[in-house]
Write an enzyme that holds these catalytic residues in place. Structure first.
Site, PDB file in Angstrom:
ATOM      1  N   ARG A  15       0.824  -1.212   0.000  1.00 55.21           N
ATOM      2  CA  ARG A  15       0.000   0.000   0.000  1.00 55.21           C
ATOM      3  C   ARG A  15       0.854   1.256   0.000  1.00 55.21           C
ATOM      4  O   ARG A  15       0.426   2.318  -0.463  1.00 55.21           O
ATOM      5  CB  ARG A  15      -0.981  -0.017   1.177  1.00 55.21           C
ATOM      6  CG  ARG A  15      -2.099  -1.039   0.990  1.00 55.21           C
ATOM      7  CD  ARG A  15      -3.066  -1.003   2.163  1.00 55.21           C
ATOM      8  NE  ARG A  15      -2.426  -1.324   3.415  1.00 55.21           N
ATOM      9  CZ  ARG A  15      -2.139  -2.557   3.825  1.00 55.21           C
ATOM     10  NH1 ARG A  15      -2.469  -3.589   3.094  1.00 55.21           N
ATOM     11  NH2 ARG A  15      -1.523  -2.766   4.969  1.00 55.21           N
ATOM     12  N   GLU A  56       5.228  -9.853  14.755  1.00 58.77           N
ATOM     13  CA  GLU A  56       4.753 -10.258  16.079  1.00 58.77           C
ATOM     14  C   GLU A  56       5.284 -11.659  16.408  1.00 58.77           C
ATOM     15  O   GLU A  56       5.759 -11.904  17.506  1.00 58.77           O
ATOM     16  CB  GLU A  56       3.227 -10.233  16.073  1.00 58.77           C
ATOM     17  CG  GLU A  56       2.644 -10.219  17.464  1.00 58.77           C
ATOM     18  CD  GLU A  56       1.140 -10.109  17.407  1.00 58.77           C
ATOM     19  OE1 GLU A  56       0.589  -9.786  16.341  1.00 58.77           O
ATOM     20  OE2 GLU A  56       0.517 -10.370  18.455  1.00 58.77           O
TER      21      GLU A  56
HETATM   22  P1  AMP Z   1       4.808  -2.022  11.518  1.00 62.29           P
HETATM   23  O1  AMP Z   1       6.086  -2.604  10.982  1.00 62.29           O
HETATM   24  O2  AMP Z   1       4.281  -2.736  12.697  1.00 62.29           O
HETATM   25  O3  AMP Z   1       4.933  -0.518  11.746  1.00 62.29           O
HETATM   26  O4  AMP Z   1       3.707  -2.256  10.418  1.00 62.29           O
HETATM   27  C1  AMP Z   1       3.642  -1.436   9.325  1.00 62.29           C
HETATM   28  C2  AMP Z   1       3.126  -2.146   8.097  1.00 62.29           C
HETATM   29  O5  AMP Z   1       2.054  -3.041   8.379  1.00 62.29           O
HETATM   30  C3  AMP Z   1       2.598  -1.103   7.159  1.00 62.29           C
HETATM   31  O6  AMP Z   1       3.196  -1.349   5.888  1.00 62.29           O
HETATM   32  C4  AMP Z   1       1.107  -1.281   7.142  1.00 62.29           C
HETATM   33  O7  AMP Z   1       0.664  -1.349   5.818  1.00 62.29           O
HETATM   34  C5  AMP Z   1       0.816  -2.558   7.873  1.00 62.29           C
HETATM   35  N1  AMP Z   1      -0.082  -2.417   9.035  1.00 62.29           N
HETATM   36  C6  AMP Z   1       0.237  -2.616  10.321  1.00 62.29           C
HETATM   37  N2  AMP Z   1      -0.807  -2.461  11.128  1.00 62.29           N
HETATM   38  C7  AMP Z   1      -1.852  -2.137  10.326  1.00 62.29           C
HETATM   39  C8  AMP Z   1      -3.244  -1.837  10.571  1.00 62.29           C
HETATM   40  N3  AMP Z   1      -3.782  -1.851  11.795  1.00 62.29           N
HETATM   41  N4  AMP Z   1      -4.011  -1.531   9.511  1.00 62.29           N
HETATM   42  C9  AMP Z   1      -3.485  -1.522   8.256  1.00 62.29           C
HETATM   43  N5  AMP Z   1      -2.206  -1.804   7.970  1.00 62.29           N
HETATM   44  C10 AMP Z   1      -1.387  -2.108   8.985  1.00 62.29           C
END
Ligand code: AMP
Length: 181
Positions: A69, A106
């Protein structure tokens, strides 16, 4: 209207075009679905302007989008900043020589990749993604870019999940987000 007023108005507009999907892709996660925003031209346009605006004078050479995205948002930001677009992809998708970085999920780890010639040493880059959650993806992207010698001028997100403290993984860097939950 002040800048704060303008950004509050933009956040309110965005909020009306972001859909919460409970328990997707797994129980306990509330997925932020941006497809209503993408389908609404005026809101999509306002979001791109909001992401690019703070970096208009920053002499950005490349805007880096994170699969998948992130691509949708980063490419129009790049054109608006008169900069190139660089994709950071999941493992095995890029056809040429790559640099690779592991990041934590996770449960377990995953890989991000970038073409070795995607940025040049000293190039000023902006990282763009749709959501800043735990910050692991963005931090791995910063490590990749810095290994190639780029200067990460900032990171810009449509949505920040503040309760996950992703900013803590991106210390000493300008991080902007258009709406925080
Ligand atoms: P993080 O590495 O945990 O910051 O996750 C970021 C990536 O996961 C991004 O590329 C987002 O597209 C996706 N992502 C994580 N959590 C969500 C959420 N609650 N809703 C949509 N996309 C998410």
């Amino acid at each position: 209207m002040t800048d704060d007023g303008a950004s509050a108005a933009l956040a309110a507009t965005l909020a009306g075009h972001i859909r919460d999907i409970p328990d997707f892709p797994k129980p306990g996660v509330v997925f932020k679905d941006i497809t209503p925003m993408l389908a609404h031209a005026a809101t999509f346009e306002a979001a791109i302007a909001g992401l690019a605006g703070p970096f208009a004078e920053a002499e950005i050479g490349a805007v880096v989008g994170i699969e998948a995205r992130g691509f949708i948002v980063a490419a129009p930001v790049a054109l608006r900043l008169d900069a190139g677009f660089v994709p950071v992809r999941k493992a095995g998708k890029l056809p040429w020589e790559i640099e690779r970085e592991e990041y934590e999920l996770e449960y377990g780890t995953d890989l991000l990749e970038i073409h070795r010639d995607a940025v040049v040493p000293g190039e000023r880059v902006l990282v763009v993604d749709d959501v800043l959650a735990t910050g692991g993806t963005a931090a791995a992207t910063v490590r990749l870019l810095e290994r190639l010698g780029a200067e990460v001028v900032g990171l810009a997100f449509l949505i920040e999940l503040g309760f996950l403290s992703g900013r803590a993984k991106l210390p000493d860097r300008p991080v902007t987000s258009l709406i925080t939950y």
